[in-house]
Scaffold this motif. Sequence first.
Motif, PDB file in Angstrom:
ATOM      1  N   ILE A   1      24.795 -50.412 -36.050  1.00  0.00           N
ATOM      2  CA  ILE A   1      25.196 -49.179 -36.731  1.00  0.00           C
ATOM      3  C   ILE A   1      24.341 -48.006 -36.263  1.00  0.00           C
ATOM      4  CG2 ILE A   1      25.150 -48.007 -38.979  1.00  0.00           C
ATOM      5  CD1 ILE A   1      26.035 -50.697 -40.225  1.00  0.00           C
ATOM      6  N   THR A   2      23.037 -48.230 -36.187  1.00  0.00           N
ATOM      7  CA  THR A   2      22.127 -47.162 -35.771  1.00  0.00           C
ATOM      8  C   THR A   2      22.385 -46.740 -34.328  1.00  0.00           C
ATOM      9  OG1 THR A   2      20.443 -48.027 -37.282  1.00  0.00           O
ATOM     10  CG2 THR A   2      19.711 -46.501 -35.582  1.00  0.00           C
ATOM     11  N   ASP A   3      22.586 -47.711 -33.448  1.00  0.00           N
ATOM     12  CA  ASP A   3      22.874 -47.392 -32.043  1.00  0.00           C
ATOM     13  C   ASP A   3      24.147 -46.559 -31.923  1.00  0.00           C
ATOM     14  OD1 ASP A   3      20.635 -48.762 -31.263  1.00  0.00           O
ATOM     15  OD2 ASP A   3      21.704 -50.546 -30.550  1.00  0.00           O
ATOM     16  N   SER A   4      25.159 -46.915 -32.703  1.00  0.00           N
ATOM     17  CA  SER A   4      26.419 -46.176 -32.677  1.00  0.00           C
ATOM     18  C   SER A   4      26.223 -44.747 -33.177  1.00  0.00           C
ATOM     19  CB  SER A   4      27.465 -46.897 -33.531  1.00  0.00           C
ATOM     20  OG  SER A   4      28.673 -46.173 -33.572  1.00  0.00           O
ATOM     21  N   ALA A   5      25.426 -44.595 -34.246  1.00  0.00           N
ATOM     22  CA  ALA A   5      25.171 -43.265 -34.800  1.00  0.00           C
ATOM     23  C   ALA A   5      24.404 -42.396 -33.812  1.00  0.00           C
ATOM     24  CB  ALA A   5      24.394 -43.384 -36.112  1.00  0.00           C
ATOM     25  N   PHE A   6      23.432 -42.981 -33.106  1.00  0.00           N
ATOM     26  CA  PHE A   6      22.683 -42.229 -32.100  1.00  0.00           C
ATOM     27  C   PHE A   6      23.589 -41.805 -30.949  1.00  0.00           C
ATOM     28  CE2 PHE A   6      18.343 -43.403 -33.627  1.00  0.00           C
ATOM     29  CZ  PHE A   6      17.745 -42.174 -33.425  1.00  0.00           C
ATOM     30  N   ALA A   7      24.446 -42.706 -30.496  1.00  0.00           N
ATOM     31  CA  ALA A   7      25.359 -42.375 -29.402  1.00  0.00           C
ATOM     32  C   ALA A   7      26.265 -41.214 -29.789  1.00  0.00           C
ATOM     33  CB  ALA A   7      26.191 -43.599 -29.023  1.00  0.00           C
ATOM     34  N   ALA A   8      26.755 -41.242 -31.029  1.00  0.00           N
ATOM     35  CA  ALA A   8      27.612 -40.152 -31.519  1.00  0.00           C
ATOM     36  C   ALA A   8      26.834 -38.845 -31.605  1.00  0.00           C
ATOM     37  CB  ALA A   8      28.191 -40.519 -32.882  1.00  0.00           C
ATOM     38  N   ALA A   9      25.576 -38.931 -32.016  1.00  0.00           N
ATOM     39  CA  ALA A   9      24.739 -37.727 -32.125  1.00  0.00           C
ATOM     40  C   ALA A   9      24.480 -37.113 -30.751  1.00  0.00           C
ATOM     41  CB  ALA A   9      23.417 -38.079 -32.802  1.00  0.00           C
ATOM     42  N   PHE A  10      24.193 -37.948 -29.769  1.00  0.00           N
ATOM     43  CA  PHE A  10      23.960 -37.441 -28.416  1.00  0.00           C
ATOM     44  C   PHE A  10      25.207 -36.735 -27.883  1.00  0.00           C
ATOM     45  CE2 PHE A  10      20.803 -41.144 -27.848  1.00  0.00           C
ATOM     46  CZ  PHE A  10      19.770 -40.370 -28.353  1.00  0.00           C
ATOM     47  N   ALA A  11      26.372 -37.353 -28.127  1.00  0.00           N
ATOM     48  CA  ALA A  11      27.629 -36.753 -27.667  1.00  0.00           C
ATOM     49  C   ALA A  11      27.883 -35.426 -28.376  1.00  0.00           C
ATOM     50  CB  ALA A  11      28.791 -37.714 -27.917  1.00  0.00           C
ATOM     51  N   ALA A  12      27.601 -35.376 -29.677  1.00  0.00           N
ATOM     52  CA  ALA A  12      27.813 -34.150 -30.450  1.00  0.00           C
ATOM     53  C   ALA A  12      26.901 -33.033 -29.950  1.00  0.00           C
ATOM     54  CB  ALA A  12      27.563 -34.411 -31.932  1.00  0.00           C
ATOM     55  N   ARG A  13      25.672 -33.381 -29.623  1.00  0.00           N
ATOM     56  CA  ARG A  13      24.740 -32.369 -29.124  1.00  0.00           C
ATOM     57  C   ARG A  13      25.232 -31.789 -27.799  1.00  0.00           C
ATOM     58  NH1 ARG A  13      18.168 -32.686 -28.853  1.00  0.00           N
ATOM     59  NH2 ARG A  13      17.847 -30.742 -27.738  1.00  0.00           N
ATOM     60  N   GLU A  14      25.756 -32.643 -26.940  1.00  0.00           N
ATOM     61  CA  GLU A  14      26.274 -32.171 -25.654  1.00  0.00           C
ATOM     62  C   GLU A  14      27.460 -31.222 -25.831  1.00  0.00           C
ATOM     63  OE1 GLU A  14      25.164 -32.648 -22.476  1.00  0.00           O
ATOM     64  OE2 GLU A  14      23.396 -33.431 -23.508  1.00  0.00           O
ATOM     65  N   GLU A  15      28.224 -31.425 -26.899  1.00  0.00           N
ATOM     66  CA  GLU A  15      29.413 -30.604 -27.139  1.00  0.00           C
ATOM     67  C   GLU A  15      29.110 -29.339 -27.933  1.00  0.00           C
ATOM     68  OE1 GLU A  15      32.110 -33.225 -29.068  1.00  0.00           O
ATOM     69  OE2 GLU A  15      32.374 -34.535 -27.317  1.00  0.00           O
ATOM     70  N   SER A  16      27.861 -29.188 -28.400  1.00  0.00           N
ATOM     71  CA  SER A  16      27.502 -28.008 -29.186  1.00  0.00           C
ATOM     72  C   SER A  16      27.366 -26.785 -28.287  1.00  0.00           C
ATOM     73  CB  SER A  16      26.187 -28.252 -29.928  1.00  0.00           C
ATOM     74  OG  SER A  16      25.093 -28.209 -29.024  1.00  0.00           O
ATOM     75  N   ASP A  17      27.144 -25.621 -28.917  1.00  0.00           N
ATOM     76  CA  ASP A  17      27.011 -24.391 -28.114  1.00  0.00           C
ATOM     77  C   ASP A  17      25.617 -24.221 -27.516  1.00  0.00           C
ATOM     78  OD1 ASP A  17      25.392 -23.625 -30.226  1.00  0.00           O
ATOM     79  OD2 ASP A  17      26.811 -22.156 -31.040  1.00  0.00           O
ATOM     80  N   GLY A  18      24.719 -25.166 -27.813  1.00  0.00           N
ATOM     81  CA  GLY A  18      23.392 -25.127 -27.204  1.00  0.00           C
ATOM     82  C   GLY A  18      22.354 -24.318 -27.949  1.00  0.00           C
ATOM     83  N   THR A  19      22.765 -23.562 -28.977  1.00  0.00           N
ATOM     84  CA  THR A  19      21.799 -22.813 -29.773  1.00  0.00           C
ATOM     85  C   THR A  19      21.161 -23.735 -30.806  1.00  0.00           C
ATOM     86  OG1 THR A  19      23.419 -22.175 -31.467  1.00  0.00           O
ATOM     87  CG2 THR A  19      23.209 -20.736 -29.521  1.00  0.00           C
ATOM     88  N   GLU A  20      20.024 -23.292 -31.353  1.00  0.00           N
ATOM     89  CA  GLU A  20      19.371 -24.124 -32.369  1.00  0.00           C
ATOM     90  C   GLU A  20      20.315 -24.400 -33.538  1.00  0.00           C
ATOM     91  OE1 GLU A  20      16.177 -23.960 -35.938  1.00  0.00           O
ATOM     92  OE2 GLU A  20      16.011 -22.403 -34.412  1.00  0.00           O
ATOM     93  N   ASP A  21      20.949 -23.338 -34.053  1.00  0.00           N
ATOM     94  CA  ASP A  21      21.847 -23.506 -35.189  1.00  0.00           C
ATOM     95  C   ASP A  21      23.049 -24.372 -34.815  1.00  0.00           C
ATOM     96  OD1 ASP A  21      22.517 -22.623 -38.008  1.00  0.00           O
ATOM     97  OD2 ASP A  21      24.316 -21.907 -36.964  1.00  0.00           O
ATOM     98  N   GLY A  22      23.600 -24.153 -33.624  1.00  0.00           N
ATOM     99  CA  GLY A  22      24.759 -24.927 -33.195  1.00  0.00           C
ATOM    100  C   GLY A  22      24.440 -26.398 -33.028  1.00  0.00           C
TER     101      GLY A  22
END
Length: 209
Positions: free
Chosen positions: A68-89
């Motif tokens: 479960i934790t590995d899956s959550a981390f993988a999703a978080a990494f993907a979400a960060r890559e798709e963000s606008d790159g700002t701290e808030d984003g």
Amino acid sequence: MIKGLDADQRRELRRQALLDSALELFARQGYAATTIEQLCQHAYVATKSFYEVFDSREACYRQLLIQITDSAFAAAFAAREESDGTEDGVARSLLESLARSFGTDLRVSRVTFGEGAAISLAVETVRRENRRAIAAYVEETWAGFDVPGTRAGLATGLVGGLLDLIADWSHGQSFDRTPDEESAQVVVLTALLTGFYDTLRAGMGSASA
């Protein structure tokens, strides 16, 4: 025997079937009330085969928690890559990802935060390692943006607060949710997590002023 698969592949299929059954049964009836025999029956796996994959019911739970934790981390990494790159984003992308990982399938949050408490020192060690890993990721993210007011222990407190909010939220939920209700509750959970983060983050800025 499943044709076309070697022994290692068949073993992996049994392992995953047992983990899927553990997610279902531990979440719905609790760890203490779930026997190895029930896990095997639900997974259509022979009891003898269980011990070829896991040493004990606790070992099965630990592996489920890691998965479960590995899956959550993988999703978080993907979400960060798709963000606008700002701290808030980045922060909002990570919080939304956290809400989806633990809010979409209620079984995941129940197993992670509700059913495994006080099983053993080994399980608690896995829990604490996971929290430290998340806190380290938060600290790394803050460092990348030179976030003011960052100090030792703050990320750990943030993570503890976020996870406790998820645990409290999950115990007010029913397994009998429609997909629309599921989506709506993920939005609610995201708002809870974001509100907590924004409050703490604002306090960090005030402390450094």
